[in-house]
Design a protein around this motif. Structure first.
Motif, mmCIF file in Angstrom:
data_model
loop_
_atom_site.group_PDB
_atom_site.id
_atom_site.type_symbol
_atom_site.label_atom_id
_atom_site.label_comp_id
_atom_site.label_asym_id
_atom_site.label_seq_id
_atom_site.Cartn_x
_atom_site.Cartn_y
_atom_site.Cartn_z
ATOM 1 N N VAL A 87 2.956 -5.519 -3.147
ATOM 2 C CA VAL A 87 2.686 -5.212 -4.746
ATOM 3 C C VAL A 87 2.036 -4.066 -4.882
ATOM 4 N N LEU A 88 0.968 -3.577 -4.203
ATOM 5 C CA LEU A 88 0.277 -2.336 -4.236
ATOM 6 C C LEU A 88 1.043 -1.138 -4.100
ATOM 7 N N LYS A 89 2.156 -1.373 -3.383
ATOM 8 C CA LYS A 89 2.941 -0.283 -2.901
ATOM 9 C C LYS A 89 3.950 0.129 -4.143
ATOM 10 N N GLN A 90 4.463 -1.284 -4.569
ATOM 11 C CA GLN A 90 5.664 -1.024 -5.785
ATOM 12 C C GLN A 90 4.780 -0.479 -7.002
ATOM 13 N N LYS A 91 3.518 -0.987 -7.217
ATOM 14 C CA LYS A 91 2.684 -0.601 -8.535
ATOM 15 C C LYS A 91 2.482 0.866 -8.383
ATOM 16 N N MET A 92 2.441 1.340 -7.190
ATOM 17 C CA MET A 92 2.018 2.597 -6.982
ATOM 18 C C MET A 92 3.194 3.565 -7.307
ATOM 19 N N GLU A 93 4.397 3.185 -6.651
ATOM 20 C CA GLU A 93 5.403 3.905 -6.868
ATOM 21 C C GLU A 93 5.851 3.842 -8.309
ATOM 22 N N GLY A 94 5.698 2.797 -9.023
ATOM 23 C CA GLY A 94 6.061 2.350 -10.422
ATOM 24 C C GLY A 94 5.321 3.561 -11.240
ATOM 25 N N GLU A 95 4.233 3.695 -10.975
ATOM 26 C CA GLU A 95 3.235 4.571 -11.805
ATOM 27 C C GLU A 95 3.708 6.060 -11.888
ATOM 28 N N ASN A 96 4.427 6.551 -10.704
ATOM 29 C CA ASN A 96 4.996 7.708 -10.543
ATOM 30 C C ASN A 96 6.267 7.713 -11.383
ATOM 31 N N VAL A 97 7.108 6.872 -11.724
ATOM 32 C CA VAL A 97 8.405 7.045 -12.593
ATOM 33 C C VAL A 97 8.023 6.388 -13.896
ATOM 34 N N LYS A 256 10.540 16.303 -11.858
ATOM 35 C CA LYS A 256 9.769 17.031 -11.425
ATOM 36 C C LYS A 256 9.175 16.466 -9.954
ATOM 37 N N GLN A 257 8.695 17.411 -9.308
ATOM 38 C CA GLN A 257 7.744 17.303 -7.937
ATOM 39 C C GLN A 257 6.893 16.226 -8.039
ATOM 40 N N LEU A 258 6.385 15.509 -7.161
ATOM 41 C CA LEU A 258 5.128 14.745 -7.239
ATOM 42 C C LEU A 258 3.958 15.779 -7.178
ATOM 43 N N SER A 259 2.797 15.200 -7.541
ATOM 44 C CA SER A 259 1.599 16.060 -7.560
ATOM 45 C C SER A 259 1.169 16.001 -5.880
ATOM 46 N N GLU A 260 0.428 16.931 -5.561
ATOM 47 C CA GLU A 260 0.028 16.841 -4.230
ATOM 48 C C GLU A 260 -0.836 15.659 -3.728
ATOM 49 N N GLU A 261 -1.901 15.279 -4.848
ATOM 50 C CA GLU A 261 -2.379 13.986 -4.676
ATOM 51 C C GLU A 261 -1.703 12.754 -4.533
ATOM 52 N N PHE A 262 -0.725 12.576 -5.510
ATOM 53 C CA PHE A 262 -0.049 11.387 -5.085
ATOM 54 C C PHE A 262 0.951 11.410 -3.759
ATOM 55 N N CYS A 263 1.585 12.499 -3.515
ATOM 56 C CA CYS A 263 2.174 12.795 -2.274
ATOM 57 C C CYS A 263 1.207 12.438 -1.034
ATOM 58 N N SER A 264 0.010 12.988 -1.257
ATOM 59 C CA SER A 264 -0.817 12.429 -0.003
ATOM 60 C C SER A 264 -0.903 10.971 -0.109
ATOM 61 N N SER A 265 -1.198 10.397 -1.041
ATOM 62 C CA SER A 265 -1.460 8.951 -1.470
ATOM 63 C C SER A 265 -0.092 8.265 -0.501
ATOM 64 N N LEU A 266 1.136 8.864 -0.965
ATOM 65 C CA LEU A 266 2.218 8.138 -0.536
ATOM 66 C C LEU A 266 2.405 8.388 1.039
ATOM 67 N N PHE A 267 2.261 9.332 1.608
ATOM 68 C CA PHE A 267 2.346 9.849 2.894
ATOM 69 C C PHE A 267 0.972 8.879 3.792
ATOM 70 N N TYR A 268 0.027 8.677 3.266
ATOM 71 C CA TYR A 268 -0.716 7.995 3.878
ATOM 72 C C TYR A 268 -0.841 6.326 4.122
ATOM 73 N N TYR A 269 -0.034 5.999 2.838
ATOM 74 C CA TYR A 269 0.178 4.765 2.743
ATOM 75 C C TYR A 269 1.293 4.214 3.729
ATOM 76 N N GLY A 295 6.163 18.057 -2.493
ATOM 77 C CA GLY A 295 6.448 17.038 -3.610
ATOM 78 C C GLY A 295 7.406 16.312 -3.419
ATOM 79 N N LEU A 296 7.977 16.043 -2.574
ATOM 80 C CA LEU A 296 9.332 15.269 -2.639
ATOM 81 C C LEU A 296 8.977 13.711 -2.069
ATOM 82 N N ALA A 297 9.110 12.810 -2.764
ATOM 83 C CA ALA A 297 8.979 11.492 -2.557
ATOM 84 C C ALA A 297 9.388 10.988 -1.292
ATOM 85 N N LEU A 298 10.671 11.306 -1.093
ATOM 86 C CA LEU A 298 11.260 10.816 0.241
ATOM 87 C C LEU A 298 10.643 11.683 1.567
ATOM 88 N N ALA A 299 10.406 12.602 1.396
ATOM 89 C CA ALA A 299 9.737 13.158 2.483
ATOM 90 C C ALA A 299 8.335 12.811 2.864
#
Length: 373
Positions: A87-97, A256-269, A295-299
């Motif tokens: 749920v946390l993961k999907q909510k986090m990704e949902g906020e980005n889009v 647009k590319q992700l912010s570095e902060e969000f990209c970092s959260s996605l990476f560590y998650y 800033g690429l979500a997939l990367a």
């Protein structure tokens, strides 16, 4: 002890079935049914536990059964934690889009007098790995969108732009039993599309469009001119020139590319790491790896998953210093993390992965057939 564990689990399950929380968990496949089954089973277990702990001192079998129950209870607790994590993961990704999602929905659902073109073409432009397809799937499956359009068709285009192949897919999307879907004649397919679409408000998604020429595009879109007012064609592409070709630059949406902060959260998650508990050195290396995601979500997802089993500073530093980062082509910004992940596989798994290239892009695999091959 066992009875207390079951009581705790039942309380957690009761919390999940609350309307607000259950609404979030419906995003995770099969949760509602699983919660019902677990609750029923736990209540049955609870009924026979009342005197079991008192009997375990004199009956060995009861003691063994209670120990097994404790293990199962802990496993169930882990399952509940996993659900919460999803749920946390999907909510986090949902906020980005969310922002782009509201923008696209407004363009799809708008009925203003300015949108008199039929169909209105809306290109979504961005580099590979930016989430164009994911975003399109979200709006395509939105309940408001489903209710708004008479017909919805999703077609993966890819390269090269083959009008006959695309037209077949459109016919099948409109009427899966229509015999014209097997035709090799573009004229027959176009006439079939015209008949199926005439007077209907439709949404056509053309995913991953590369380089059609002007004649190809005009021929493909021709039968859609007779759709009802409010019809839309949503196009995802990496190429800005595609939007120009389609004469749709006014309605183009740039991802647009992700912010570095969000990209970092996605990476560590995806790495499964609580960065607050890691050493400063590992954090420094991690942040440098995150910068390479551009800033690429997939990367960020790929690299995070790659680091999940790497626990030492040297392992992280080896990824950071890999020669693969020296690839120049901008389109390889997603390819680099994929190649890093590929090189990290065992030879046996690499062979299995390479075997899959005999199938065309977007091929729907049959699991049993693949195993047999």
């Amino acid at each position: 002890m066992a009875e207390a564990l079951v009581s705790v689990l039942l309380e957690r399950l009761a919390t999940i079935t609350m309307d607000k929380f259950l609404g979030e968990l419906k995003m995770v496949t099969g949760v509602e049914e699983a919660v019902t089954t677990l609750t029923r089973n736990l209540k049955a277990i609870q009924a026979v536990l009342k005197n079991a702990e008192a009997r375990q001192a004199v009956e060995a079998d009861v003691g063994h059964w209670l120990n097994e129950l404790k293990e199962v209870s802990h496993e169930m607790d882990n399952v509940l934690d996993e659900w919460s994590t999803q749920v946390l993961k999907q909510k986090m990704e949902g906020e980005n889009v969310k922002k782009e999602n509201n923008i696209i929905l407004s363009k799809l659902l708008s009925e203003s007098s300015q949108d008199c073109e039929v169909p209105l073409i809306i290109p979504i432009v961005g580099m590979g790995g930016m989430g164009k397809t994911t975003l399109s799937q979200l709006v395509y499956n939105d309940e408001k969108v489903k209710a708004h359009f008479d017909k919805r068709i999703w077609v993966c285009v890819s390269d090269p732009f083959n009008e006959v192949k695309i037209a077949r897919a459109i016919v099948e999307g409109l009427d899966k039993d229509n015999t014209s879907k097997t035709s090799n004649s573009l004229q027959i397919l176009m006439q079939c599309i015209h008949t199926l679409i005439q007077g209907k408000k439709f949404l056509l998604v053309l995913d991953d469009v590369w380089n059609p020429d002007h004649t190809q595009w005009e021929e493909l879109v021709k039968p859609f001119r007779d759709g009802a007012m409010g019809s839309r064609v949503l196009v995802t592409t990496r190429n800005e020139e595609v939007a120009t070709l389609m004469k749709a630059t006014v309605h183009v949406i740039h991802i647009k590319q992700l912010s570095e902060e969000f990209c970092s959260s996605l990476f560590y998650y995806n790495a499964g790491i609580d960065i607050g508990g890691e050493s400063k050195m590992l954090q420094d290396v991690g942040e440098k790896i995150v910068k390479k995601c551009n800033g690429l979500a997939l990367a960020a997802k790929i690299l995070g998953s790659l680091m999940r089993e790497k626990k030492t500073f040297k392992e992280w530093e080896d990824v950071l210093n890999s020669k693969l980062w020296e690839l120049e082509d901008i389109e390889k910004q997603v390819f680099r993390p994929l190649l890093l992940s590929y090189n990290d596989l065992t030879q046996e798994i690499r062979n299995c992965l390479l075997y899959c290239v005999i199938f065309p892009k977007d091929y729907v695999y049959d699991r049993d057939n693949l195993v047999e091959l």
